[in-house]
Scaffold this motif. Structure first.
Motif, PDB file in Angstrom:
ATOM      1  N   ARG A  77      10.884   8.705   1.477  1.00  0.00           N
ATOM      2  CA  ARG A  77      10.204   9.013   2.662  1.00  0.00           C
ATOM      3  C   ARG A  77       8.506   9.642   2.542  1.00  0.00           C
ATOM      4  O   ARG A  77       7.929   9.843   3.656  1.00  0.00           O
ATOM      5  N   PHE A  78       8.676  10.582   1.645  1.00  0.00           N
ATOM      6  CA  PHE A  78       7.489  11.129   1.438  1.00  0.00           C
ATOM      7  C   PHE A  78       6.337  10.418   0.962  1.00  0.00           C
ATOM      8  O   PHE A  78       4.974  11.156   0.433  1.00  0.00           O
ATOM      9  N   LEU A  79       6.415   9.500   0.564  1.00  0.00           N
ATOM     10  CA  LEU A  79       5.276   8.728  -0.097  1.00  0.00           C
ATOM     11  C   LEU A  79       4.321   8.235   1.101  1.00  0.00           C
ATOM     12  O   LEU A  79       4.488   7.654   1.897  1.00  0.00           O
ATOM     13  N   GLU A  80       3.047   8.306   0.591  1.00  0.00           N
ATOM     14  CA  GLU A  80       1.785   8.142   1.324  1.00  0.00           C
ATOM     15  C   GLU A  80       1.259   7.172   0.965  1.00  0.00           C
ATOM     16  O   GLU A  80       0.811   6.756   0.073  1.00  0.00           O
ATOM     17  N   THR A  81       1.055   6.260   2.275  1.00  0.00           N
ATOM     18  CA  THR A  81       0.180   4.987   1.944  1.00  0.00           C
ATOM     19  C   THR A  81      -1.334   5.284   1.801  1.00  0.00           C
ATOM     20  O   THR A  81      -1.755   6.125   2.488  1.00  0.00           O
ATOM     21  N   PRO A  82      -2.213   4.732   0.865  1.00  0.00           N
ATOM     22  CA  PRO A  82      -3.331   4.854   0.637  1.00  0.00           C
ATOM     23  C   PRO A  82      -4.335   4.501   1.805  1.00  0.00           C
ATOM     24  O   PRO A  82      -3.650   3.638   2.671  1.00  0.00           O
ATOM     25  N   LYS A  83      -5.301   5.170   2.258  1.00  0.00           N
ATOM     26  CA  LYS A  83      -6.086   4.851   3.380  1.00  0.00           C
ATOM     27  C   LYS A  83      -6.908   3.719   2.860  1.00  0.00           C
ATOM     28  O   LYS A  83      -7.517   3.597   2.023  1.00  0.00           O
ATOM     29  N   LEU A  84      -6.762   2.572   3.827  1.00  0.00           N
ATOM     30  CA  LEU A  84      -7.258   1.204   3.487  1.00  0.00           C
ATOM     31  C   LEU A  84      -8.492   1.063   4.383  1.00  0.00           C
ATOM     32  O   LEU A  84      -8.743   1.660   5.365  1.00  0.00           O
ATOM     33  N   PRO A  85      -9.774   0.671   3.861  1.00  0.00           N
ATOM     34  CA  PRO A  85     -10.967   0.448   4.226  1.00  0.00           C
ATOM     35  C   PRO A  85     -10.717  -0.496   5.293  1.00  0.00           C
ATOM     36  O   PRO A  85     -10.146  -1.509   4.956  1.00  0.00           O
ATOM     37  N   ARG A 134      -3.307   2.612 -10.866  1.00  0.00           N
ATOM     38  CA  ARG A 134      -4.215   2.303 -12.038  1.00  0.00           C
ATOM     39  C   ARG A 134      -4.510   0.929 -12.362  1.00  0.00           C
ATOM     40  O   ARG A 134      -5.331   0.418 -13.251  1.00  0.00           O
ATOM     41  N   LYS A 135      -3.505  -0.020 -11.763  1.00  0.00           N
ATOM     42  CA  LYS A 135      -3.514  -1.485 -11.808  1.00  0.00           C
ATOM     43  C   LYS A 135      -4.010  -2.142 -10.898  1.00  0.00           C
ATOM     44  O   LYS A 135      -4.359  -3.263 -11.140  1.00  0.00           O
ATOM     45  N   LEU A 136      -3.695  -1.688  -9.639  1.00  0.00           N
ATOM     46  CA  LEU A 136      -3.862  -2.652  -8.479  1.00  0.00           C
ATOM     47  C   LEU A 136      -4.626  -1.935  -7.311  1.00  0.00           C
ATOM     48  O   LEU A 136      -4.985  -0.788  -7.422  1.00  0.00           O
ATOM     49  N   GLY A 137      -5.060  -2.756  -6.548  1.00  0.00           N
ATOM     50  CA  GLY A 137      -6.116  -2.247  -5.468  1.00  0.00           C
ATOM     51  C   GLY A 137      -5.278  -1.628  -4.412  1.00  0.00           C
ATOM     52  O   GLY A 137      -4.017  -1.673  -4.587  1.00  0.00           O
ATOM     53  N   LYS A 138      -5.924  -0.942  -3.484  1.00  0.00           N
ATOM     54  CA  LYS A 138      -5.324  -0.221  -2.421  1.00  0.00           C
ATOM     55  C   LYS A 138      -4.327  -0.822  -1.503  1.00  0.00           C
ATOM     56  O   LYS A 138      -3.303  -0.463  -1.210  1.00  0.00           O
ATOM     57  N   ARG A 139      -4.582  -2.275  -1.094  1.00  0.00           N
ATOM     58  CA  ARG A 139      -3.882  -2.945  -0.443  1.00  0.00           C
ATOM     59  C   ARG A 139      -2.310  -3.362  -1.000  1.00  0.00           C
ATOM     60  O   ARG A 139      -1.440  -3.423  -0.282  1.00  0.00           O
ATOM     61  N   SER A 140      -2.500  -3.506  -2.519  1.00  0.00           N
ATOM     62  CA  SER A 140      -1.289  -4.137  -3.095  1.00  0.00           C
ATOM     63  C   SER A 140      -0.464  -2.871  -3.233  1.00  0.00           C
ATOM     64  O   SER A 140       0.776  -2.882  -3.117  1.00  0.00           O
TER      65      SER A 140
END
Length: 293
Positions: free
Chosen positions: A94-102, A61-67
């Motif tokens: 271990r189950f945390l998923e990284t957001p797909k970055l453009p 809610r506060k940061l961009g996908k890369r951050s």
């Protein structure tokens, strides 16, 4: 927790050879994570996968996908370290998923813009000689700004046409230098550096007006100033010069593997993004010059 974070960053520095900036970012990310949990009465070492997922939603809610992706990487790596050290039994991250970055194409300077920029320093002063050598060497080698500013004169092999630098992961590599950069560095060493050094005896190649090593912030201000003087409206940074170095090489016909080695990329997929820039350039040339485009 603070002690564990210090142990973790020491491990990353010694075992993984990560840069100071990466270590600082990871440490700050983990302290923010700790603060978020403790405000809710949760010990970070007791956090559940659900609580970690809630933190990622909070970040989103506060940061961009890369951050957000960097924060997740820091948390996952930290808890993997805790398991290895025997502090906890299982990794709840271990189950945390990284957001797909453009896939973001690097913004670069044109060859003409780069040439104009390199001509701006006043070669009649020691600072101007330094700046000319600094910019020429950056564009000739594509070094990371930390690699460039950590250079010492003995890293240069000007007669052989190359320099040695220590990159990410404490990996040394040799990088070729072009004739114009060699000449600019020679003139700086002969007529500029000694005037700046005074009696300080700094070991670094590039010095500020006080005779100590030039800082990242100092270099950032220098390149911004010359960008304005050159009439370039793009946002200029040392890293944009690195992007331009790689893209101009590929546009000129250099092979991807050679560019990878010069940039110090461990994985060629990191270098491949520059091929998209080169293809875009070729497409523009085709549209402009082909009779049936």
């Amino acid at each position: 927790m603070h002690e564990m974070i210090d142990r973790f960053t020491s491990y990353l520095r010694i075992e993984k050879g990560l840069s100071f900036n990466t270590l600082q970012a990871y440490g700050n990310d983990l302290l923010k994570f700790q603060g978020y949990l403790e405000q809710r009465g949760i010990s970070p070492l007791d956090a559940s996968p659900e609580q970690m997922s809630a933190y990622v939603v909070h970040l989103s809610r506060k940061l961009g996908k890369r951050s957000v992706a960097r924060n997740i990487s820091a948390i996952r790596t930290f808890f993997r370290f805790l398991v290895t050290e025997g502090v906890i039994e299982a990794n709840p991250a271990r189950f945390l998923e990284t957001p797909k970055l453009p896939r973001k194409l690097p913004d670069i300077l044109s060859v003409d813009e780069t040439s104009t920029l390199l001509e701006k320093p006043d070669s009649s002063t020691p600072l101007g000689l330094r700046d000319r050598a600094l910019l020429e060497l950056l564009y000739a080698t594509g070094l990371r700004v930390s690699e460039l500013l950590n250079l010492k004169p003995f890293h240069l092999h000007l007669e052989g046409g190359f320099l040695r630098t220590m990159g990410k992961g404490s990996k040394e590599r040799a990088v070729p230098i072009g004739e114009k950069a060699i000449e600019a560095v020679k003139v700086y060493l002969a007529h500029g550096r000694a005037s700046l050094a005074g009696r300080k005896g700094s070991p670094y190649l590039f010095l500020n007006s006080r005779g100590t090593g030039l800082s990242r912030q100092g270099f950032w201000k220098i390149i911004k100033r010359y960008g304005v003087a050159a009439g370039i409206r793009k946002d200029i940074s040392p890293h944009k010069m690195r992007h331009s170095f790689a893209s101009h090489l590929l546009e000129g016909g250099a092979d991807l593997r050679s560019v990878q080695i010069m940039l110090g990329h461990a994985d060629i997929s990191t270098t491949q993004i520059y091929t998209h820039v080169a293809r875009k350039h070729l497409s523009e040339v085709h549209k402009k010059h082909h009779p049936r485009s």
